[in-house]
Design a protein around this motif. Structure first.
Motif, short mmCIF file in Angstrom:
data_model
loop_
_atom_site.label_atom_id
_atom_site.label_comp_id
_atom_site.label_asym_id
_atom_site.label_seq_id
_atom_site.Cartn_x
_atom_site.Cartn_y
_atom_site.Cartn_z
N VAL A 130 45.30 55.74 29.31
CA VAL A 130 44.87 54.47 29.89
C VAL A 130 45.89 53.38 29.59
O VAL A 130 46.24 52.57 30.45
CB VAL A 130 43.48 54.05 29.35
CG1 VAL A 130 43.07 52.71 29.95
CG2 VAL A 130 42.43 55.10 29.69
N ALA A 131 46.40 53.37 28.36
CA ALA A 131 47.42 52.38 27.99
C ALA A 131 48.68 52.57 28.82
O ALA A 131 49.28 51.60 29.30
CB ALA A 131 47.74 52.50 26.49
N MET A 132 49.08 53.83 29.01
CA MET A 132 50.27 54.11 29.80
C MET A 132 50.07 53.74 31.27
O MET A 132 51.02 53.35 31.96
CB MET A 132 50.63 55.59 29.65
CG MET A 132 51.08 55.97 28.24
SD MET A 132 51.30 57.75 27.99
CE MET A 132 52.75 58.04 29.02
N SER A 133 48.83 53.84 31.72
CA SER A 133 48.52 53.40 33.09
C SER A 133 48.79 51.91 33.24
O SER A 133 49.35 51.47 34.25
CB SER A 133 47.04 53.70 33.40
OG SER A 133 46.64 53.10 34.62
N LEU A 142 52.10 51.32 40.98
CA LEU A 142 50.65 51.38 41.09
C LEU A 142 50.13 52.80 41.30
O LEU A 142 49.09 53.15 40.76
CB LEU A 142 50.18 50.47 42.23
CG LEU A 142 50.38 48.96 42.01
CD1 LEU A 142 49.84 48.18 43.19
CD2 LEU A 142 49.70 48.51 40.72
N SER A 143 50.82 53.58 42.09
CA SER A 143 50.37 54.96 42.32
C SER A 143 50.36 55.75 41.02
O SER A 143 49.43 56.51 40.73
CB SER A 143 51.27 55.66 43.35
OG SER A 143 51.15 55.05 44.62
N GLU A 144 51.41 55.57 40.24
CA GLU A 144 51.48 56.23 38.93
C GLU A 144 50.37 55.74 38.01
O GLU A 144 49.76 56.52 37.26
CB GLU A 144 52.84 55.98 38.28
CG GLU A 144 53.00 56.65 36.93
CD GLU A 144 54.32 56.30 36.24
OE1 GLU A 144 54.49 56.71 35.07
OE2 GLU A 144 55.15 55.61 36.86
N ALA A 145 50.10 54.44 38.07
CA ALA A 145 49.05 53.86 37.23
C ALA A 145 47.69 54.46 37.56
O ALA A 145 46.91 54.81 36.66
CB ALA A 145 49.02 52.34 37.43
N VAL A 178 42.93 45.94 42.87
CA VAL A 178 44.26 45.41 43.14
C VAL A 178 44.83 46.01 44.42
O VAL A 178 45.51 45.33 45.20
CB VAL A 178 45.21 45.69 41.96
CG1 VAL A 178 46.65 45.34 42.32
CG2 VAL A 178 44.77 44.90 40.73
N LEU A 179 44.50 47.28 44.68
CA LEU A 179 44.99 47.97 45.88
C LEU A 179 44.14 47.67 47.10
O LEU A 179 44.42 48.18 48.19
CB LEU A 179 45.01 49.49 45.63
CG LEU A 179 46.07 49.98 44.62
CD1 LEU A 179 45.81 51.43 44.25
CD2 LEU A 179 47.46 49.81 45.18
N GLY A 180 43.09 46.85 46.93
CA GLY A 180 42.24 46.49 48.05
C GLY A 180 41.17 47.51 48.39
O GLY A 180 40.51 47.41 49.43
N LYS A 181 40.97 48.50 47.52
CA LYS A 181 39.96 49.55 47.76
C LYS A 181 38.65 49.14 47.09
O LYS A 181 38.28 49.66 46.03
CB LYS A 181 40.47 50.88 47.22
CG LYS A 181 41.76 51.36 47.87
CD LYS A 181 42.23 52.69 47.29
CE LYS A 181 43.50 53.18 47.99
NZ LYS A 181 43.96 54.49 47.45
N THR A 182 37.95 48.21 47.72
CA THR A 182 36.77 47.63 47.08
C THR A 182 35.61 48.61 46.94
O THR A 182 34.86 48.54 45.97
CB THR A 182 36.30 46.39 47.86
OG1 THR A 182 36.08 46.76 49.24
CG2 THR A 182 37.33 45.27 47.80
N VAL A 183 35.46 49.52 47.91
CA VAL A 183 34.37 50.50 47.82
C VAL A 183 34.57 51.41 46.61
O VAL A 183 33.65 51.63 45.80
CB VAL A 183 34.28 51.35 49.11
CG1 VAL A 183 33.23 52.45 48.95
CG2 VAL A 183 33.92 50.46 50.30
#
Length: 259
Positions: A130-133, A142-145, A178-183
């Motif tokens: 989680v910290a590394m994310s 962001l994809s890696e996170a 953050v990515l806009g994926k609210t669902v």
């Protein structure tokens, strides 16, 4: 929701990089916080040093805190205490991060992960992921996170650690927002909150604030409801002495009222 307001909400998202163990150690003794047994050192001398580092950090003596943790790390290395070494490295990484030494923090979290694997400490491994994310997001990856947060959740489930599972779900939900994926964000955060409330975890005020952010992102008409949720998060943060969430919630409420 306006683009400007959406940016304001996202800007309010503070990346949670500190390890769960270092976060636990921010609290004074009078506020007992659940710490999984996987984060307790088996060697009494190492645990005493961890406690000393906690006291130094609470007193604001960060130089002493880091020195004590380095001493603990050296002792773990000399004694061959791999499991305890992973715990110390995780704690030291959090200390470095709080001092703005991101490269040092990254190195210690990598070491903690390696030793966590060697000692088969799945809970610690999940926490470090989680910290590394958070570090990956800070670097703009962001994809890696998202991948790291998802791996952390799966590992926490395998290790039957509801505490780290809740933490991971909350941070995954924040990333999805953050990515806009609210669902997807709502689903992740609501699951985190269910775990928090069932087990009385201290992540609850943070995750409740995340829910307020999601509620606002879904529609401009949800602002009043989001303010209610954020106010509840702020009140709970006061009760649990989570001052970071208190500040974040207060800032969000102020922004929402202006909007």
């Amino acid at each position: 929701m306006s683009i400007a307001y959406r940016k304001a909400v996202i800007a309010a998202c503070v990346i949670l990089l500190t390890s769960m163990l270092s976060l636990c150690q921010e609290r004074p003794e009078r506020l007992k916080r659940y710490v999984p047994p996987e984060f307790h050192a088996s060697d009494s001398g190492i645990q005493a040093l961890l406690d000393s580092a906690l006291t130094a950090g609470m007193d604001g003596d960060f130089s002493k805190q880091t020195g004590v943790l380095r001493d603990a790390l050296a002792q773990c290395t000399n004694k061959g205490l791999v499991a305890d070494k992973a715990i110390v490295e995780d704690t030291l990484a959090g200390a470095y991060f709080s001092q703005g030494k991101l490269e040092d923090a990254k190195k210690q979290w990598a070491n903690a992960m390696s030793d966590g694997v060697d000692s088969d400490n799945l809970t610690l491994q999940a926490d470090v992921l989680v910290a590394m994310s958070g570090l990956a997001q800070a670097a703009g990856h962001l994809s890696e996170a998202v991948d790291l947060a998802t791996r952390a959740i799966n590992l926490a489930r395998t290790g039957k650690s509801f505490y780290v599972q809740a933490r991971g779900l909350g941070e995954l939900g924040r990333l999805q927002l953050v990515l806009g994926k609210t669902v997807e964000a709502r689903a992740s955060i609501e699951e985190a909150l269910r775990i928090d409330r069932l087990n009385h975890y201290d992540w609850e005020p943070r995750h409740q604030l995340y829910l307020a952010w999601v509620t606002t992102a879904e529609s401009d008409s949800n602002v009043d409801r989001a303010i209610e949720i954020a106010t509840s998060a702020r009140d709970l943060a006061i009760k649990k002495e989570d001052y970071l969430v208190f500040i974040q919630a207060s800032t969000f409420i102020g922004q929402a009222h202006v909007h």
